[in-house]
Design a protein around this motif. Structure first.
Motif, PDB file in Angstrom:
ATOM      1  N   ASP A   1       0.863  -1.184   0.000  1.00 20.37           N
ATOM      2  CA  ASP A   1       0.000   0.000   0.000  1.00 20.37           C
ATOM      3  C   ASP A   1       0.899   1.233   0.000  1.00 20.37           C
ATOM      4  O   ASP A   1       2.127   1.112   0.057  1.00 20.37           O
TER       5      ASP A   1
ATOM      6  N   ARG B   1      -2.891   3.548  -4.359  1.00 18.96           N
ATOM      7  CA  ARG B   1      -3.154   2.200  -3.866  1.00 18.96           C
ATOM      8  C   ARG B   1      -3.769   1.385  -4.986  1.00 18.96           C
ATOM      9  O   ARG B   1      -4.687   1.832  -5.681  1.00 18.96           O
TER      10      ARG B   1
ATOM     11  N   PRO C   1      -4.076  -5.519  -2.624  1.00 19.70           N
ATOM     12  CA  PRO C   1      -3.849  -4.472  -3.625  1.00 19.70           C
ATOM     13  C   PRO C   1      -2.869  -4.928  -4.720  1.00 19.70           C
ATOM     14  O   PRO C   1      -1.818  -5.500  -4.437  1.00 19.70           O
TER      15      PRO C   1
END
Length: 335
Positions: free
Chosen positions: A115, A140, A146
């Motif tokens: 992140d 992000r 992610p």
């Protein structure tokens, strides 16, 4: 196994120079509606003040001019944008004013599962921006885990490219940004995303820097202009192997492909930068779009020169990728 996960994440599918006050470059992307919610925190020696402001804008990405608006306070803001109906977020760090003129912008992309905060811990790009006077945006990726879709011509990769464009547009609406000095850098899966931006958004991103980048579909690349490229890779990287793996290319072949795209002349030069660091550089390129590859002998999946204690052992301390990338960007504004 990590390489397989990284490749799967990257490839999954559904199917002339302008001044800072000029419109952003044209793009064939659809209209993007951006709803921005910003929380700004300003800290002094005696107090902390929190201010919340909400701004909604709707604009076509084909001709978008930076808006006139209040500049955020020096420090860090967490920003939300709605792009193609999906809420996306990025962290914006504004440096102290240096000379009051338009500032460079560096967009810094994290790796798979990371992140903005962990990316900044790895790269220290926000601190570098504060010291050198450039703005840093750290986006992000999408999903609970992610990630960036860095493959060519898929709906997801197109949306991530649109998100990157929306970030630049949003930052330019808040701050005086020098559009001849908009750069991108990233780590691992984020490095692959930066490579995709160099291929698909070279009208906007002037030069790129990657660290341990995962370059899926690297041959599917037709930038509208030559793009200066600097990269760092370790020979013992088990996540993004130097020799290539499945859909990931051999790193030297990837660098050579950029040298060919940039029409670099002659054989590359080789310099021993440190005992474990070799630089291979291509010069004499069209529009000064040099290509540089730093190879870390025995280096793993890490960011050279990182100050993160938990990540330092994955690479070398002999050079700082962050310092070298910034120096490369300084030397390669849009021409």
């Amino acid at each position: 196994m990590l390489s397989l996960l990284l490749v799967a994440a990257s490839c999954r599918g559904d199917g002339d120079a302008a001044p800072a006050t000029s419109p952003l470059p044209s793009s064939p992307a659809p209209v993007v509606t951006a709803t921005t919610t910003t929380t700004a925190t300003t800290t002094t020696a005696t107090a902390t003040t929190t201010t919340t402001a909400t701004t909604t804008t709707t604009a076509s990405t084909t001709t978008v001019a930076p808006a006139t608006g209040p500049s955020p306070a020096v420090g860090t803001l967490d920003v939300e944008l709605i792009v193609d109906g999906v809420t996306r977020t990025y962290r914006l760090t504004t440096p102290p004013a240096v000379d009051g003129g338009p500032m460079p912008l560096v967009v810094d992309f994290h790796g798979l599962t990371a992140d903005p905060a962990t990316q900044d811990e790895l790269s220290s790009m926000a601190a570098k921006g504060a010291a050198e006077g450039f703005v840093v945006a750290q986006p992000r990726g999408i999903g609970i885990v992610p990630l960036w879709f860095a493959s060519a011509a898929t709906p997801e990769s197109g949306r991530d490219v649109a998100f990157a464009r929306a970030i630049v547009r949003d930052v330019a609406s808040r701050l005086a940004i020098d559009l001849d000095r908009v750069f991108a850098t990233g780590f691992s899966n984020g490095g692959g995303m930066v490579n995709r931006l160099a291929c698909n958004a070279a009208d906007l991103f002037v030069a790129v820097g990657t660290v341990a980048g995962a370059y899926v579909d690297y041959a599917e690349c037709d930038p509208v202009r030559p793009v200066p490229v600097v990269a760092f890779h370790g020979t013992l990287d088990l996540v993004v192997p130097y020799e290539g793996f499945l859909l990931l290319p051999e790193v030297p072949a990837w660098a050579e492909a950029w040298a060919a795209r940039n029409e670099c002349r002659g054989e590359p030069g080789t310099d021993q930068i440190a005992a474990d660091v070799t630089r291979r550089s291509w010069s004499g390129c069209r529009d000064g779009a040099d290509v540089e590859l730093y190879t870390i002998e025995g280096g793993g999946h890490g960011w050279p020169g990182t100050t993160s204690p938990s990540r330092a052992e994955n690479s070398t301390a002999a050079v700082s990728a962050t310092d070298i990338i910034w120096d490369f960007f300084v030397a390669h504004p849009k021409r």
